[in-house]
Design an enzyme around this catalytic site. Structure first.
Site, PDB file in Angstrom:
ATOM      1  CG  ASP A   1      -3.032   2.434   6.496  1.00  0.00           C
ATOM      2  OD1 ASP A   1      -2.188   2.019   7.226  1.00  0.00           O
ATOM      3  OD2 ASP A   1      -3.055   3.442   5.719  1.00  0.00           O
TER       4      ASP A   1
ATOM      5  CG  HIS B   1      -0.440  -0.056   2.605  1.00  0.00           C
ATOM      6  ND1 HIS B   1       0.257  -0.888   3.267  1.00  0.00           N
ATOM      7  CD2 HIS B   1      -0.259   1.164   3.451  1.00  0.00           C
ATOM      8  CE1 HIS B   1       0.684  -0.539   4.377  1.00  0.00           C
ATOM      9  NE2 HIS B   1       0.521   0.710   4.506  1.00  0.00           N
TER      10      HIS B   1
ATOM     11  CE  LYS C   1       3.571   6.781   3.506  1.00  0.00           C
ATOM     12  NZ  LYS C   1       3.338   6.394   4.914  1.00  0.00           N
TER      13      LYS C   1
ATOM     14  CG  HIS D   1       2.269   8.040  -0.472  1.00  0.00           C
ATOM     15  ND1 HIS D   1       1.686   9.005   0.173  1.00  0.00           N
ATOM     16  CD2 HIS D   1       1.697   6.721  -0.155  1.00  0.00           C
ATOM     17  CE1 HIS D   1       0.569   8.281   0.741  1.00  0.00           C
ATOM     18  NE2 HIS D   1       0.597   6.960   0.886  1.00  0.00           N
TER      19      HIS D   1
END
Length: 341
Positions: free
Chosen positions: A281, A198, A202, A227
């Site tokens: 998350d 996920h 980044k 990102h």
């Protein structure tokens, strides 16, 4: 000179065809007893024809396939189908399991009323073994792929200074919600892969921004938001990832009210798997310490999820998350901007 026409076919001719057919042929009465079997059929079982005549066909059938065999015979006998075709296992005299593709149909009789069926059996043992080997290889490859994706996700944790175990925790919680929703195995696999990767994007964020302990300024925040799209573009080059997994990577920061990124999707326009993952998350981010915030209690994090029903999160998914994972605990601080980043 005209060609000589063949004479009428005799019973002995049919007997020769029966005996020398290149496949196994069996006559089986309506009680499942073998009346006749040709040489190829007997060789398939590793027995003589004489030893098989008078035996129930189920005595040489693999125990796990007896019910299917009886069912196929009954379908033909009752007229439910004119031809039953099934792949099934038999037990040879030496104990070896062999596979056949069997075709069963009524056998006409001279009296006009059939009282038996004819079964044509073709040996597909080698084909089945090859299929089983391919399936085993596929399972191994899938395990390798999933291990690699999870390993990459864990490696991303280290760069982002995530709490150890974040990727595994959010993946497991996401899968629990997916299972509770009744998602099929294919969608659950996509959810697993998307959850593992996920935060792939980044990798494109400079350390000065990604690891900044304080609040990001407007320019830094805009860069951080890239990102999700960047991760999607990187992952799109992985040919084994399905579109549903890519949706998790791209859209897990969308918000139910449309205030998220990268596309500002709202409501059910946000892909379901991304909506599932977003709840998990954020909960994990809240309940674990980050450079810019202390860990919240489980109770405080759940209260924040409830507060964000219909704003940040799909209301029904929040309710399901709370039902699955609610734990007793104390209170915690108020929401912190960027807690899930």
């Amino acid at each position: 000179m005209s060609a000589q026409r063949p004479g009428p076919t005799t019973v002995s001719d049919y007997q020769l065809l029966f005996e020398h057919a290149g496949v196994g042929l069996l006559e089986i009465d309506f009680q499942g007893v073998i009346r006749r079997i040709n040489a190829n059929g007997a060789a398939f079982f590793g027995l003589s024809a004489a030893s098989l005549v008078g035996e129930q066909v189920t005595t040489v059938t693999h125990p796990d396939d007896i019910a299917r065999t009886v069912g196929a015979l009954q379908q033909v006998i009752t007229g439910a189908t004119p031809l039953a075709v099934l792949d099934k296992r038999y037990l040879r005299a030496d104990g070896e399991i062999v596979w056949s593709r069997s075709r069963v149909a009524l056998l006409p009789s001279q009296s006009g009323t059939p009282d038996s069926v004819v079964a044509v059996i073709a040996d597909i043992t080698e084909l089945k073994r090859a299929q089983q080997e391919l399936e085993a290889m596929n399972v191994s490859l899938r395990a390798t792929l999933e291990g690699s994706l999870l390993g990459l996700g864990i490696a991303l944790e280290a760069r982002d200074l995530e709490t150890s175990g974040h990727t595994l925790r959010v993946t497991q919680r996401s899968l629990a919600i997916g299972a509770a929703l009744g998602l099929d195995a294919e969608l659950l696999d996509a959810l697993r892969h998307g959850a593992s990767l996920h935060d792939l994007g980044k990798l494109t964020i400079p350390d000065a921004v990604l690891l900044k302990p304080g609040r990001l300024d407007a320019e830094e925040w805009a860069l951080m938001q890239t990102h999700a799209q960047n991760g999607y573009e990187i992952a799109s080059r992985m040919p084994t990832l399905p579109p549903e997994a890519l949706n998790v990577i791209r859209h897990h920061h969308e918000r139910w009210d449309g205030s998220g990124y990268p596309l500002g999707l709202s409501g059910e326009a946000i892909p379901l798997l991304a909506r599932i993952f977003a709840v998990c998350d954020v909960y994990d981010a809240l309940t674990h310490a980050r450079p810019y915030k202390p860990a919240w209690s489980a109770q405080a994090a759940l209260a924040e999820l409830r507060a964000q029903r219909g704003r940040h999160f799909d209301p029904q998914l929040v309710d399901l998350f709370v039902a699955l994972f609610a734990e007793p605990g104390g209170t915690g601080p108020e929401a912190t901007e960027g807690a899930a980043e």
